[in-house]
Scaffold this motif. Structure first.
Motif, PDB file in Angstrom:
ATOM      1  N   THR A  99       0.827  -1.209   0.000  1.00  0.00           N
ATOM      2  CA  THR A  99       0.000   0.000   0.000  1.00  0.00           C
ATOM      3  C   THR A  99       0.863   1.262   0.000  1.00  0.00           C
ATOM      4  O   THR A  99       0.336   2.367  -0.132  1.00  0.00           O
ATOM      5  N   GLY A 100       2.161   1.123   0.185  1.00  0.00           N
ATOM      6  CA  GLY A 100       3.057   2.278   0.197  1.00  0.00           C
ATOM      7  C   GLY A 100       2.615   3.312   1.203  1.00  0.00           C
ATOM      8  O   GLY A 100       2.276   2.990   2.337  1.00  0.00           O
ATOM      9  N   ALA A 101       2.626   4.566   0.775  1.00  0.00           N
ATOM     10  CA  ALA A 101       2.197   5.645   1.669  1.00  0.00           C
ATOM     11  C   ALA A 101       0.707   5.928   1.487  1.00  0.00           C
ATOM     12  O   ALA A 101       0.186   6.915   1.992  1.00  0.00           O
ATOM     13  N   GLY A 102       0.015   5.041   0.788  1.00  0.00           N
ATOM     14  CA  GLY A 102      -1.407   5.264   0.506  1.00  0.00           C
ATOM     15  C   GLY A 102      -2.311   4.784   1.627  1.00  0.00           C
ATOM     16  O   GLY A 102      -1.865   4.550   2.748  1.00  0.00           O
ATOM     17  N   GLU A 103      -3.566   4.624   1.317  1.00  0.00           N
ATOM     18  CA  GLU A 103      -4.590   4.206   2.285  1.00  0.00           C
ATOM     19  C   GLU A 103      -4.255   2.824   2.844  1.00  0.00           C
ATOM     20  O   GLU A 103      -3.732   1.967   2.127  1.00  0.00           O
ATOM     21  N   SER A 104      -4.562   2.612   4.117  1.00  0.00           N
ATOM     22  CA  SER A 104      -4.362   1.290   4.721  1.00  0.00           C
ATOM     23  C   SER A 104      -5.331   0.287   4.098  1.00  0.00           C
ATOM     24  O   SER A 104      -6.362   0.668   3.523  1.00  0.00           O
ATOM     25  N   VAL A 105      -5.035  -1.001   4.247  1.00  0.00           N
ATOM     26  CA  VAL A 105      -5.979  -2.018   3.754  1.00  0.00           C
ATOM     27  C   VAL A 105      -7.295  -1.886   4.509  1.00  0.00           C
ATOM     28  O   VAL A 105      -8.376  -1.982   3.922  1.00  0.00           O
ATOM     29  N   ALA A 106      -7.208  -1.651   5.822  1.00  0.00           N
ATOM     30  CA  ALA A 106      -8.444  -1.504   6.614  1.00  0.00           C
ATOM     31  C   ALA A 106      -9.284  -0.345   6.073  1.00  0.00           C
ATOM     32  O   ALA A 106     -10.519  -0.449   5.994  1.00  0.00           O
ATOM     33  N   GLY A 165      -7.355 -15.454  25.829  1.00  0.00           N
ATOM     34  CA  GLY A 165      -6.301 -15.322  26.840  1.00  0.00           C
ATOM     35  C   GLY A 165      -5.282 -14.247  26.516  1.00  0.00           C
ATOM     36  O   GLY A 165      -4.261 -14.136  27.181  1.00  0.00           O
ATOM     37  N   TRP A 166      -5.565 -13.464  25.475  1.00  0.00           N
ATOM     38  CA  TRP A 166      -4.683 -12.351  25.118  1.00  0.00           C
ATOM     39  C   TRP A 166      -5.244 -11.076  25.741  1.00  0.00           C
ATOM     40  O   TRP A 166      -6.329 -11.081  26.323  1.00  0.00           O
ATOM     41  N   SER A 167      -4.510  -9.984  25.575  1.00  0.00           N
ATOM     42  CA  SER A 167      -4.979  -8.738  26.173  1.00  0.00           C
ATOM     43  C   SER A 167      -5.228  -7.692  25.080  1.00  0.00           C
ATOM     44  O   SER A 167      -4.373  -7.492  24.210  1.00  0.00           O
ATOM     45  N   PRO A 168      -6.414  -7.062  25.086  1.00  0.00           N
ATOM     46  CA  PRO A 168      -6.698  -6.061  24.045  1.00  0.00           C
ATOM     47  C   PRO A 168      -5.844  -4.811  24.256  1.00  0.00           C
ATOM     48  O   PRO A 168      -5.670  -4.375  25.388  1.00  0.00           O
ATOM     49  N   MET A 169      -5.324  -4.261  23.164  1.00  0.00           N
ATOM     50  CA  MET A 169      -4.533  -3.025  23.236  1.00  0.00           C
ATOM     51  C   MET A 169      -5.149  -2.013  22.280  1.00  0.00           C
ATOM     52  O   MET A 169      -4.842  -2.022  21.077  1.00  0.00           O
ATOM     53  N   PRO A 170      -6.064  -1.140  22.780  1.00  0.00           N
ATOM     54  CA  PRO A 170      -6.677  -0.148  21.886  1.00  0.00           C
ATOM     55  C   PRO A 170      -5.582   0.733  21.279  1.00  0.00           C
ATOM     56  O   PRO A 170      -4.732   1.246  22.006  1.00  0.00           O
ATOM     57  N   ALA A 171      -5.607   0.873  19.956  1.00  0.00           N
ATOM     58  CA  ALA A 171      -4.545   1.613  19.270  1.00  0.00           C
ATOM     59  C   ALA A 171      -5.128   2.738  18.420  1.00  0.00           C
ATOM     60  O   ALA A 171      -4.536   3.133  17.422  1.00  0.00           O
ATOM     61  N   GLY A 172      -6.310   3.244  18.838  1.00  0.00           N
ATOM     62  CA  GLY A 172      -6.896   4.387  18.154  1.00  0.00           C
ATOM     63  C   GLY A 172      -7.943   4.001  17.129  1.00  0.00           C
ATOM     64  O   GLY A 172      -8.365   2.840  17.039  1.00  0.00           O
ATOM     65  N   GLY A 173      -8.353   5.005  16.370  1.00  0.00           N
ATOM     66  CA  GLY A 173      -9.393   4.808  15.361  1.00  0.00           C
ATOM     67  C   GLY A 173      -8.831   4.168  14.098  1.00  0.00           C
ATOM     68  O   GLY A 173      -7.616   3.922  13.977  1.00  0.00           O
ATOM     69  N   LEU A 174      -9.733   3.909  13.157  1.00  0.00           N
ATOM     70  CA  LEU A 174      -9.318   3.226  11.926  1.00  0.00           C
ATOM     71  C   LEU A 174      -8.322   4.067  11.113  1.00  0.00           C
ATOM     72  O   LEU A 174      -7.566   3.524  10.311  1.00  0.00           O
ATOM     73  N   ASP A 175      -8.305   5.383  11.371  1.00  0.00           N
ATOM     74  CA  ASP A 175      -7.333   6.215  10.658  1.00  0.00           C
ATOM     75  C   ASP A 175      -5.898   5.911  11.102  1.00  0.00           C
ATOM     76  O   ASP A 175      -4.949   6.383  10.487  1.00  0.00           O
ATOM     77  N   ARG A 176      -5.742   5.122  12.168  1.00  0.00           N
ATOM     78  CA  ARG A 176      -4.406   4.737  12.623  1.00  0.00           C
ATOM     79  C   ARG A 176      -4.042   3.304  12.212  1.00  0.00           C
ATOM     80  O   ARG A 176      -2.969   2.806  12.564  1.00  0.00           O
ATOM     81  N   ALA A 177      -4.935   2.653  11.465  1.00  0.00           N
ATOM     82  CA  ALA A 177      -4.673   1.258  11.072  1.00  0.00           C
ATOM     83  C   ALA A 177      -3.390   1.147  10.247  1.00  0.00           C
ATOM     84  O   ALA A 177      -2.677   0.138  10.322  1.00  0.00           O
ATOM     85  N   GLY A 178      -3.087   2.185   9.485  1.00  0.00           N
ATOM     86  CA  GLY A 178      -1.865   2.164   8.670  1.00  0.00           C
ATOM     87  C   GLY A 178      -0.617   2.018   9.530  1.00  0.00           C
ATOM     88  O   GLY A 178       0.382   1.427   9.090  1.00  0.00           O
ATOM     89  N   TYR A 179      -0.670   2.548  10.765  1.00  0.00           N
ATOM     90  CA  TYR A 179       0.499   2.410  11.643  1.00  0.00           C
ATOM     91  C   TYR A 179       0.693   0.957  12.051  1.00  0.00           C
ATOM     92  O   TYR A 179       1.814   0.459  12.127  1.00  0.00           O
ATOM     93  N   VAL A 180      -0.429   0.264  12.341  1.00  0.00           N
ATOM     94  CA  VAL A 180      -0.333  -1.148  12.747  1.00  0.00           C
ATOM     95  C   VAL A 180       0.122  -1.991  11.543  1.00  0.00           C
ATOM     96  O   VAL A 180       0.891  -2.943  11.689  1.00  0.00           O
ATOM     97  N   GLU A 181      -0.345  -1.612  10.358  1.00  0.00           N
ATOM     98  CA  GLU A 181       0.070  -2.342   9.157  1.00  0.00           C
ATOM     99  C   GLU A 181       1.560  -2.117   8.873  1.00  0.00           C
ATOM    100  O   GLU A 181       2.287  -3.052   8.524  1.00  0.00           O
TER     101      GLU A 181
END
Ligand SMILES: NC(=O)c1ccc[n+]([C@@H]2O[C@H](COP(=O)([O-])OP(=O)(O)OC[C@H]3O[C@@H](n4cnc5c(N)ncnc54)[C@H](OP(=O)(O)O)[C@@H]3O)[C@@H](O)[C@H]2O)c1
Length: 209
Positions: A99-106, A165-181
């Motif tokens: 996706t390069g610097a473009g929109e995240s897949v999400a 058995g895992w722990s949820p880690m809120p990482a912001g709104g969908l506009d931040r999905a690119g960071y996780v990707e």
């Protein structure tokens, strides 16, 4: 939606946690076989999975996910759609985001199925980690970062995460999905180069406070 490694690992973990899982694959024989293996409540086509239950998981290649979401947008409207995909390809300097610097897949999935409540999650740990008891880190459950805009969808994904058995880690709104990707591109690139990315994140004692 999907009958590969991630559908098996996450679907299996959710079935063991007591959720009713439906396996939907374009190869319906593979869907039936996987459903039998993980103790799913049902099996059929991707359309069947898109219309089933409260949450739909897109466990397909990143390049196919937006189109699949567009095809089933009507069924996915108003429902929680989990995007676990990684849009990665080998590049000259290491692992690259297609996706390069473009929109995240999400973001592309959200645009393709505008009524769906898309959540980015489960894309960081390797497929082999989901179908075993989570390995604790310094006594704490390992975390699943997730990005969501809709609070109901976020709550459902948190329930899926804690049930494993895992722990949820809120990482912001969908506009931040690119960071996780992009984090996946970094982490997987380091793994492929033989390194251990978790060693790059020692935490100062005050960080938790
Ligand atoms: N493997 C990992 O460690 C890992 C970890 C985190 C995230 N992810 C991400 O999770 C996603 C799934 O990975 P995976 O390891 O499960 O891959 P996989 O084992 O290759 O399975 C992919 C599945 O997607 C299906 N599929 C492909 N194109 C499709 C389409 N156009 N419509 C419907 N179904 C389609 C395939 O069906 P057929 O069998 O019919 O081809 C297969 O069931 C990927 O985006 C990946 O980047 C993987």
């Amino acid at each position: 939606m999907g009958t590969g490694g991630m559908a098996a690992a996450l679907g299996g973990a959710w079935a063991r946690a007591g959720h009713e899982v439906f396996v939907g694959g374009r190869d319906t024989a593979a869907a039936a076989a996987l459903a039998g293996r993980i103790g799913a409540a049902g099996h059929g086509t991707p359309a069947g999975a898109a219309a089933y239950g409260e949450v739909a998981l897109l466990a397909v290649p990143a390049g196919a996910a937006p189109e699949l979401a567009r095809e089933h947008a009507a069924a996915l409207a108003g429902r929680t759609v989990v995007d676990c995909t990684n849009a990665l390809a080998p590049g000259p300097g290491g692992v690259m985001l297609t996706t390069g610097a473009g929109e995240s897949v999400a973001g592309l999935i959200a645009a393709a199925a505008p009524g769906a409540h898309v959540v980015k999650a489960f894309n960081l740990a390797h497929v082999s980690m989901w179908d075993r008891l989570p390995v604790t880190q310094d006594g704490a459950a390992p975390a699943v970062p997730f990005c969501a805009d809709d609070p109901v969808a976020a709550g459902r994904v948190e329930e899926l995460i804690t049930g494993m058995g895992w722990s949820p880690m809120p990482a912001g709104g969908l506009d931040r999905a690119g960071y996780v990707e992009a984090t996946a591109a970094f982490v997987i690139g380091v793994w492929w180069a033989g390194g251990s990315p978790r060693l790059a994140f020692p935490e100062p004692p005050a960080a938790a406070a």
